[in-house]
Design a protein around this motif. Structure first.
Motif, mmCIF file in Angstrom:
data_model
loop_
_atom_site.group_PDB
_atom_site.id
_atom_site.type_symbol
_atom_site.label_atom_id
_atom_site.label_comp_id
_atom_site.label_asym_id
_atom_site.label_seq_id
_atom_site.Cartn_x
_atom_site.Cartn_y
_atom_site.Cartn_z
ATOM 1 N N GLU A 385 0.827 -1.203 0.000
ATOM 2 C CA GLU A 385 0.000 0.000 0.000
ATOM 3 C C GLU A 385 0.863 1.255 0.000
ATOM 4 O O GLU A 385 0.519 2.241 -0.661
ATOM 5 C CB GLU A 385 -0.923 -0.005 1.228
ATOM 6 N N LEU A 388 2.145 1.760 -3.514
ATOM 7 C CA LEU A 388 1.064 2.276 -4.356
ATOM 8 C C LEU A 388 0.830 3.762 -4.110
ATOM 9 O O LEU A 388 0.664 4.552 -5.059
ATOM 10 C CB LEU A 388 -0.219 1.483 -4.092
ATOM 11 N N TYR A 400 -4.718 5.758 -11.189
ATOM 12 C CA TYR A 400 -4.749 4.655 -10.229
ATOM 13 C C TYR A 400 -4.514 3.306 -10.894
ATOM 14 O O TYR A 400 -3.832 2.433 -10.339
ATOM 15 C CB TYR A 400 -6.064 4.652 -9.445
ATOM 16 N N GLU A 404 -1.483 0.855 -9.919
ATOM 17 C CA GLU A 404 -1.700 -0.532 -9.466
ATOM 18 C C GLU A 404 -0.793 -1.494 -10.227
ATOM 19 O O GLU A 404 -0.131 -2.356 -9.630
ATOM 20 C CB GLU A 404 -3.169 -0.922 -9.681
ATOM 21 N N THR A 405 -0.773 -1.360 -11.538
ATOM 22 C CA THR A 405 0.049 -2.257 -12.359
ATOM 23 C C THR A 405 1.526 -2.086 -12.050
ATOM 24 O O THR A 405 2.276 -3.065 -11.909
ATOM 25 C CB THR A 405 -0.208 -1.998 -13.851
ATOM 26 N N THR A 407 2.870 -1.016 -9.329
ATOM 27 C CA THR A 407 3.163 -1.550 -7.998
ATOM 28 C C THR A 407 3.469 -3.038 -8.066
ATOM 29 O O THR A 407 4.459 -3.521 -7.491
ATOM 30 C CB THR A 407 1.985 -1.302 -7.044
ATOM 31 N N ASP A 408 2.620 -3.779 -8.777
ATOM 32 C CA ASP A 408 2.838 -5.220 -8.896
ATOM 33 C C ASP A 408 4.136 -5.523 -9.645
ATOM 34 O O ASP A 408 4.878 -6.442 -9.276
ATOM 35 C CB ASP A 408 1.650 -5.873 -9.608
#
Length: 421
Positions: A385, A388, A400, A404-405, A407-408
């Motif tokens: 988190e 992100l 966002y 998200e992508t 971050t992964d």
């Protein structure tokens, strides 16, 4: 005087050693310790370092070791120039963000965050060992991302100053264009590390006449070409941005370019292989010309000047460094780390007053400072988190779904370096 270089096996090191040899009257080093876990590289680099000292008649002793605690014991200053994960990690930083349409770069955007996450815990561990073994030693950070790493060090209470070669490079460039010595050129340099503008170029002293309008009028085309930005943009800004501002002012163009050519990491990795081959030649006793293409130009001069000032033996009293804001830019927190001219001495670096910053620059500085704060929280405390949130706050990302992508992707490519992942 004992100086320790953490990351002494770097191909940068001969540039630093050459500066110590040439400028020994400013910084009389008696013992230089190069520490690095990569014994094979350290042996090659250390051999060249000794030959450089010998050729230039420097009486100091050069020690190579993998023992960090022994290396910092008794050190007056510890210079950090490490790269966690090496060029392989940099290669990843410069490639996977491109798949999301974001710039891939080792200090900016998602790649820069990845480097911060890998680097900050390692640097803080080194700094704690320095504090335990040699509590009076100064830590000079040249490790990117310098702003975030220096902020981590200062917030943890370490005796640290951050250093970048952008300002000294521009000082040398402007001096050449003006036909004067670098000592006559003083920059009104303001912003964050890798997010700075020259708002004035003073001739003769910090309060001398501003010749920036003359520089832009007479040499604007050459300056713009170096920055790979349109001349018209420089005329409109009336300032000289650092080359890293191209990632902001021409982001989509840069992404398109990066997708169609080898990464900088690939170029540097090939260059490092050739440099190490050259360094291994027992007849070589000077830094090779190829090293100038590696980056880090004038690093040695800046490092010598800063170390000399901090250790009280000389050095310029006014230098561009990374230090705590402390109200210098009133729209930023006091504990933000900014890159501006500062008075430097045995008590550290104190930023000098700067003119109010145009909202065109202040807005971006505030935005990136907020990102750096979140990046540091992610680096120190970990967690998906927090990563992100940092990416969502970055002005080059923001959306966002993209955050998200990214971050992964970041976690997947850096898992071996993230204790919490």
């Amino acid at each position: 005087m004992k100086l320790t270089v953490v990351g002494g096996g770097s191909t940068y090191t001969p540039e630093l050693v050459d500066g110590f040899a040439r400028l020994r009257d400013t910084l009389p080093v008696e013992e230089l310790v190069l520490v690095d876990p990569a014994a094979d590289r350290l042996e090659v680099v250390g051999g060249l370092a000794r030959r450089i000292f010998a050729r230039q008649g420097h009486p100091g002793r050069i020690v190579t070791t993998s023992d960090l605690d022994g290396a910092v014991d008794g050190a007056d200053a510890v210079l950090l120039q490490l790269r966690v994960g090496g060029q392989a990690a940099r290669q990843q930083d410069e490639t996977w963000p491109l798949r999301c349409g974001c710039v891939g770069q080792e200090t900016t955007g998602a790649g820069g965050l990845a480097k911060a996450l890998r680097t900050v815990p390692v640097v803080l561990d080194i700094a704690e060992r320095v504090r335990r073994i040699s509590p009076q030693a100064w830590i000079i950070d040249f490790t990117n991302p310098v702003g975030i790493v220096t902020r981590a060090l200062l917030q943890a209470g370490h005796r640290a100053v951050g250093l970048c070669n952008v300002a000294i490079g521009l000082q040398r460039k402007f001096a050449a264009l003006l036909g004067v010595s670098p000592a006559e050129v003083h920059l009104d340099h303001v912003g964050l590390n890798h997010l700075t503008w020259e708002t004035g170029v003073r001739l003769g002293g910090p309060d001398g006449p501003d010749v920036l309008p003359r520089l832009l009028a007479e040499h604007g085309d050459a300056i713009a070409a170096d920055l790979r930005l349109p001349r018209s943009l420089l005329d409109r800004l009336g300032t000289v941005p650092s080359s890293y501002l191209r990632y902001y002012y021409a982001h989509d163009q840069v992404v398109d370019e990066l997708r169609t050519k080898p990464s900088r990491a690939e170029e540097v990795a090939a260059m490092e292989r050739e440099l190490l081959r050259l360094y291994a030649d027992p007849a070589l006793a000077e830094k090779p010309a190829l090293l100038a293409e590696r980056g880090g130009a004038y690093y040695s001069e800046a490092a010598v000047d800063l170390a000399a000032a901090l250790l009280g033996g000389g050095g310029s009293p006014r230098q561009v460094v990374n230090a705590l804001n402390r109200g210098t830019l009133p729209f930023l927190p006091d504990d933000a780390v900014i890159e501006v001219p500062a008075t430097v001495g045995p008590n550290g670096a104190e930023p000098l007053p700067v003119a109010p910053l145009d909202p065109l620059y202040a807005g971006l500085v505030a935005h990136v400072t907020a990102y750096e704060d979140l990046a540091l929280q992610a680096a120190v405390h970990g967690g998906r988190e927090r990563v992100l949130r940092a990416l969502l706050a970055h002005p080059l990302i923001g959306q966002y779904a993209t955050a998200e992508t990214l971050t992964d992707e970041l976690i997947a490519h850096n898992r071996e370096h993230l204790a919490w992942a």
